[in-house]
Scaffold this active site. Sequence first.
Site, PDB file in Angstrom:
ATOM      1  N   PHE A 113      39.143  52.895  42.663  1.00 42.43           N
ATOM      2  CA  PHE A 113      39.399  51.557  42.120  1.00 42.43           C
ATOM      3  C   PHE A 113      38.753  51.413  40.742  1.00 42.43           C
ATOM      4  O   PHE A 113      37.570  51.674  40.566  1.00 42.43           O
ATOM      5  CB  PHE A 113      38.859  50.493  43.068  1.00 42.43           C
ATOM      6  CG  PHE A 113      39.035  49.084  42.575  1.00 42.43           C
ATOM      7  CD1 PHE A 113      40.297  48.516  42.478  1.00 42.43           C
ATOM      8  CD2 PHE A 113      37.935  48.338  42.171  1.00 42.43           C
ATOM      9  CE1 PHE A 113      40.458  47.217  42.005  1.00 42.43           C
ATOM     10  CE2 PHE A 113      38.084  47.036  41.708  1.00 42.43           C
ATOM     11  CZ  PHE A 113      39.360  46.478  41.622  1.00 42.43           C
ATOM     12  N   GLN A 114      39.543  51.024  39.774  1.00 46.13           N
ATOM     13  CA  GLN A 114      39.124  50.826  38.377  1.00 46.13           C
ATOM     14  C   GLN A 114      38.510  52.078  37.773  1.00 46.13           C
ATOM     15  O   GLN A 114      37.647  52.002  36.884  1.00 46.13           O
ATOM     16  CB  GLN A 114      38.166  49.623  38.257  1.00 46.13           C
ATOM     17  CG  GLN A 114      38.856  48.287  38.529  1.00 46.13           C
ATOM     18  CD  GLN A 114      38.014  47.091  38.159  1.00 46.13           C
ATOM     19  OE1 GLN A 114      36.797  47.144  38.158  1.00 46.13           O
ATOM     20  NE2 GLN A 114      38.682  45.986  37.847  1.00 46.13           N
ATOM     21  N   MET A 482      54.915  38.179   7.642  1.00 48.16           N
ATOM     22  CA  MET A 482      55.163  39.420   6.915  1.00 48.16           C
ATOM     23  C   MET A 482      56.404  40.130   7.422  1.00 48.16           C
ATOM     24  O   MET A 482      57.186  40.686   6.640  1.00 48.16           O
ATOM     25  CB  MET A 482      53.943  40.344   7.016  1.00 48.16           C
ATOM     26  CG  MET A 482      54.069  41.594   6.154  1.00 48.16           C
ATOM     27  SD  MET A 482      54.211  41.223   4.392  1.00 48.16           S
ATOM     28  CE  MET A 482      52.487  41.105   3.930  1.00 48.16           C
TER      29      MET A 482
END
Length: 573
Positions: A113-114, A482
């Site tokens: 996890f993560q 732009m």
Amino acid sequence: MQMTGAKILMECLLEQGVDTVFGYPGGTILNVYDELYRYRGKIRHILTSHEQGASHAADGYARSTGKVGVCFATSGPGCTNLTTGIATAYMDSSPVVFITCNVAENLVGKDSFQEVDITGITMPITKCNYMVRDTAKLADIVREAFAIARGGRPGPVLIDIVKNATAQTAEFIPLPREAHASAGRLGALIKRASHDLRAPEPDLNDVHKLVHMIQASQKPLLICGGGVVRSRADHEFLALAECIDAPVAVTVMGGGGFKGRNPLTTGMIGMHGTKTSNFGVTECDLLIVVGARFSDRVIGNATKFARNAKILQFDIDPVEINKNIKTDAHIIGDIQMILRRLNARLDPVNHDEWLAHIDRMKDMYPLRYDKDVLSGPYVIEKLYEVTDGDAVISTDVGQHQMWTAQYYKFKQPRQLLTSGGLGTMGYGLGACIGAKMGVPDKTVINIAGDGCFRMNMNEIATAVRYNIPIIQIVLNNHVLGMVRQWQTLFYGKRYSHTVLNDKMDFVKVAEGMGARAYRVTSKEELEPVLREAIEADEPVVIDCQIHCDDKVFPMVSPGAPIEDAFDANDLKI
């Protein structure tokens, strides 16, 4: 003495003189944040609204102070949210140490996890990065990382620490920063890890060759780049310009390296540079490029750039020599050191005829805009007037960035903080917060377009939380300005997904986050609002309503030589 990895990290930050950290906590970095709580009287932490904001804040702190910025994040999406900020710092040579924590070592490589391989992800956009698995090695790695970040050509370094290494203990021996490079194993590590920590001594034979070429020139022109700013070589650069009586063009990153009001300056060079700068480069017989890397936005068509001139380049990084433009001579080293050696050997010369020609071009080709309406250039010029040119200005990327570079006449290095290399929309507000933390006595202002402000406007909440009295100016034209300019000039006015025609109210949004906010719709309203904002001891947002088809001129078409610069008058022909 025995310390946990988290405590060792805090002690190492103190060794480096770190007083401010920007970041966002999470599960794997909790041990570090728990220790940070105990150090809260020594190290100030700014909790941003998003990790990207923290990365830009650390960058802005570094650029405005000349110190190394520091940023914390947790694993997985926490550290991947840093990558834009890391790449921004890398492209602009900004010294930041990013410290992340990963899953415990027994979970590495298991799609936990993560879990993410942040060292692999950031390898191309850091000077160096590390994964720390052994608490006993942490102190030397942190010391080495700071030395690399600030050494040679500065840049970002990432340290990723597995969670268990922040909890486990190891022997910590304090070591003053001045002793790091000579400290046995640490000194060897530093030397081995980065070949360019110390800028090479300028070669005296190269200096002698350059002196001869400069003295023989009849029409020299200098380009002031970002290396002049980073080296704090503005006084030496000024001495060179005055000694050889040469006009000076300035890159975006060189803003503040040469005073914007100096009579020798020709203004910005490149795609949106002045005609005088661009024509001057084409007509000069010797182009001396100091601390600039020949970006494509500066040189335009490389085959036609400065084709009548011999080209000299001064740079700290040998990789930049002959990379984009072949030079006739060059010298490698710290810009300040190079200029001191060069100035000591040059005899003063006069180029009255050449400078008179440059002055005639300035008169023929001034920057122009409609002074009857509220516009981006008017806002920047009024801001310059009200602040007397002394503010630290950060920008995002787009038309407002170019107007700022054109119309705010910067007086000194580290006044302009902008994403020149990567062109990061959303950079400016985080950088503004970081700069204000680093130089609290300065007025610090971010200038953004409405498209950029949407990217990271949640950081207004950060400024409010800590009552950081920054000023956010939004040049609000309700389009991606732009990109729309390119669509108008080169894409048949097919405005594909550049019109921001929703009902976003930046004043209400800012007030909802707790900031003071103003809307300005006319020239007459602007100055009083600017003065109130500067006097306010709180975050302020100013929403300036400008026309959707205001353009940045002059302009060079992509791929064209820079002497083909055109403006609104040319389009009427």
